[in-house]
Design a protein around this motif. Structure first.
Motif, PDB file in Angstrom:
ATOM      1  N   TRP A  14      52.993  16.611  -5.841  1.00 52.88           N
ATOM      2  CA  TRP A  14      53.768  15.333  -5.029  1.00 52.88           C
ATOM      3  C   TRP A  14      54.336  14.254  -5.888  1.00 52.88           C
ATOM      4  O   TRP A  14      55.324  13.766  -5.386  1.00 52.88           O
ATOM      5  CB  TRP A  14      52.600  15.017  -4.083  1.00 52.88           C
ATOM      6  N   THR A  15      53.472  13.815  -7.051  1.00 51.19           N
ATOM      7  CA  THR A  15      53.831  12.789  -7.867  1.00 51.19           C
ATOM      8  C   THR A  15      55.571  13.175  -8.487  1.00 51.19           C
ATOM      9  O   THR A  15      56.405  12.388  -8.764  1.00 51.19           O
ATOM     10  CB  THR A  15      53.081  12.735  -8.980  1.00 51.19           C
ATOM     11  N   ALA A  16      55.601  14.635  -8.843  1.00 49.81           N
ATOM     12  CA  ALA A  16      56.737  15.092  -9.380  1.00 49.81           C
ATOM     13  C   ALA A  16      57.874  14.971  -8.474  1.00 49.81           C
ATOM     14  O   ALA A  16      58.963  14.509  -8.591  1.00 49.81           O
ATOM     15  CB  ALA A  16      56.576  16.505  -9.688  1.00 49.81           C
ATOM     16  N   ALA A  17      57.519  15.129  -6.860  1.00 51.74           N
ATOM     17  CA  ALA A  17      58.480  15.234  -6.021  1.00 51.74           C
ATOM     18  C   ALA A  17      59.087  13.675  -5.872  1.00 51.74           C
ATOM     19  O   ALA A  17      60.134  13.418  -5.465  1.00 51.74           O
ATOM     20  CB  ALA A  17      58.026  15.826  -4.677  1.00 51.74           C
ATOM     21  N   ASP A  18      58.013  12.820  -5.627  1.00 50.36           N
ATOM     22  CA  ASP A  18      58.280  11.511  -5.435  1.00 50.36           C
ATOM     23  C   ASP A  18      59.266  10.818  -6.547  1.00 50.36           C
ATOM     24  O   ASP A  18      60.037  10.030  -6.499  1.00 50.36           O
ATOM     25  CB  ASP A  18      57.114  10.583  -5.371  1.00 50.36           C
ATOM     26  N   ASN A  19      58.838  11.236  -7.860  1.00 45.37           N
ATOM     27  CA  ASN A  19      59.773  10.880  -8.992  1.00 45.37           C
ATOM     28  C   ASN A  19      61.340  11.424  -9.043  1.00 45.37           C
ATOM     29  O   ASN A  19      62.213  10.883  -9.234  1.00 45.37           O
ATOM     30  CB  ASN A  19      59.314  11.247 -10.419  1.00 45.37           C
ATOM     31  N   ARG A  21      62.747  12.004  -5.878  1.00 47.17           N
ATOM     32  CA  ARG A  21      63.584  11.626  -5.073  1.00 47.17           C
ATOM     33  C   ARG A  21      63.574   9.946  -5.482  1.00 47.17           C
ATOM     34  O   ARG A  21      64.930   9.453  -5.256  1.00 47.17           O
ATOM     35  CB  ARG A  21      62.629  11.438  -3.880  1.00 47.17           C
ATOM     36  N   THR A  22      62.899   9.359  -6.192  1.00 48.30           N
ATOM     37  CA  THR A  22      63.269   7.846  -6.453  1.00 48.30           C
ATOM     38  C   THR A  22      63.962   7.487  -7.823  1.00 48.30           C
ATOM     39  O   THR A  22      64.901   6.631  -7.961  1.00 48.30           O
ATOM     40  CB  THR A  22      61.767   7.216  -6.635  1.00 48.30           C
ATOM     41  N   ASN A  23      63.856   8.715  -8.652  1.00 57.16           N
ATOM     42  CA  ASN A  23      64.713   8.414  -9.897  1.00 57.16           C
ATOM     43  C   ASN A  23      65.884   9.011 -10.003  1.00 57.16           C
ATOM     44  O   ASN A  23      66.505   9.318 -11.201  1.00 57.16           O
ATOM     45  CB  ASN A  23      63.777   8.961 -11.027  1.00 57.16           C
ATOM     46  N   LEU A  26      70.479  11.583  -5.992  1.00 54.96           N
ATOM     47  CA  LEU A  26      70.613  12.574  -5.350  1.00 54.96           C
ATOM     48  C   LEU A  26      70.247  12.261  -3.945  1.00 54.96           C
ATOM     49  O   LEU A  26      68.898  11.792  -3.719  1.00 54.96           O
ATOM     50  CB  LEU A  26      70.025  13.830  -5.850  1.00 54.96           C
ATOM     51  N   LYS A  27      70.909  12.836  -2.947  1.00 58.44           N
ATOM     52  CA  LYS A  27      70.367  12.959  -1.385  1.00 58.44           C
ATOM     53  C   LYS A  27      69.585  14.045  -1.082  1.00 58.44           C
ATOM     54  O   LYS A  27      69.527  15.025  -1.995  1.00 58.44           O
ATOM     55  CB  LYS A  27      71.598  13.093  -0.363  1.00 58.44           C
ATOM     56  N   SER A  28      68.601  14.034  -0.297  1.00 57.42           N
ATOM     57  CA  SER A  28      67.767  15.239   0.021  1.00 57.42           C
ATOM     58  C   SER A  28      68.382  16.418   0.047  1.00 57.42           C
ATOM     59  O   SER A  28      68.024  17.611  -0.295  1.00 57.42           O
ATOM     60  CB  SER A  28      66.741  14.933   0.840  1.00 57.42           C
ATOM     61  N   SER A  29      69.680  16.645   0.736  1.00 59.07           N
ATOM     62  CA  SER A  29      70.433  17.913   0.812  1.00 59.07           C
ATOM     63  C   SER A  29      70.745  18.386  -0.575  1.00 59.07           C
ATOM     64  O   SER A  29      71.315  19.471  -0.690  1.00 59.07           O
ATOM     65  CB  SER A  29      71.612  17.697   1.918  1.00 59.07           C
ATOM     66  N   GLU A  30      70.918  17.174  -1.607  1.00 60.89           N
ATOM     67  CA  GLU A  30      71.618  17.999  -2.939  1.00 60.89           C
ATOM     68  C   GLU A  30      70.420  18.415  -3.821  1.00 60.89           C
ATOM     69  O   GLU A  30      70.701  19.243  -4.596  1.00 60.89           O
ATOM     70  CB  GLU A  30      72.283  16.431  -3.535  1.00 60.89           C
ATOM     71  N   TYR A  31      69.245  17.814  -3.802  1.00 57.06           N
ATOM     72  CA  TYR A  31      68.135  18.219  -4.619  1.00 57.06           C
ATOM     73  C   TYR A  31      67.483  19.329  -3.688  1.00 57.06           C
ATOM     74  O   TYR A  31      66.405  20.044  -4.680  1.00 57.06           O
ATOM     75  CB  TYR A  31      67.172  17.212  -5.317  1.00 57.06           C
ATOM     76  N   SER A  32      67.564  19.495  -2.489  1.00 55.34           N
ATOM     77  CA  SER A  32      66.828  20.875  -2.011  1.00 55.34           C
ATOM     78  C   SER A  32      67.210  22.232  -2.644  1.00 55.34           C
ATOM     79  O   SER A  32      66.298  23.038  -2.795  1.00 55.34           O
ATOM     80  CB  SER A  32      66.840  20.699  -0.485  1.00 55.34           C
ATOM     81  N   THR A  33      68.584  22.354  -2.754  1.00 55.78           N
ATOM     82  CA  THR A  33      68.946  23.638  -3.276  1.00 55.78           C
ATOM     83  C   THR A  33      68.352  24.080  -4.679  1.00 55.78           C
ATOM     84  O   THR A  33      67.798  25.169  -4.729  1.00 55.78           O
ATOM     85  CB  THR A  33      70.562  23.479  -3.478  1.00 55.78           C
ATOM     86  N   PRO A  34      68.413  23.116  -5.759  1.00 50.98           N
ATOM     87  CA  PRO A  34      67.764  23.446  -6.934  1.00 50.98           C
ATOM     88  C   PRO A  34      66.350  23.797  -6.733  1.00 50.98           C
ATOM     89  O   PRO A  34      65.664  24.851  -7.390  1.00 50.98           O
ATOM     90  CB  PRO A  34      68.046  22.158  -7.807  1.00 50.98           C
TER      91      PRO A  34
END
Length: 58
Positions: A14-19, A21-23, A26-34
């Protein structure tokens, strides 16, 4: 894996996912693919390792 280790792993993920998103810009649709791609690769690796000895024996 102990329940405490599993909980620590969950917190780390969860910490990695939060990082991510915040750092990033990218939009959620852009980082969801990788991220989904990495999940699929891990699944494929697990499946391959399950049958690796059979494959190598052939």
């Amino acid at each position: 894996m102990t329940p405490a280790a599993l909980k620590q792993l969950e917190n780390d993920l969860w910490t990695a996912a939060d990082n991510l998103r915040t750092n990033s810009d990218l939009k959620s649709s852009e980082y969801s693919t990788p991220v989904l791609g990495l999940s699929f690769l891990k699944f494929a690796d697990n499946e391959y390792r399950q049958y690796e000895k059979k494959i190598l024996a052939e």
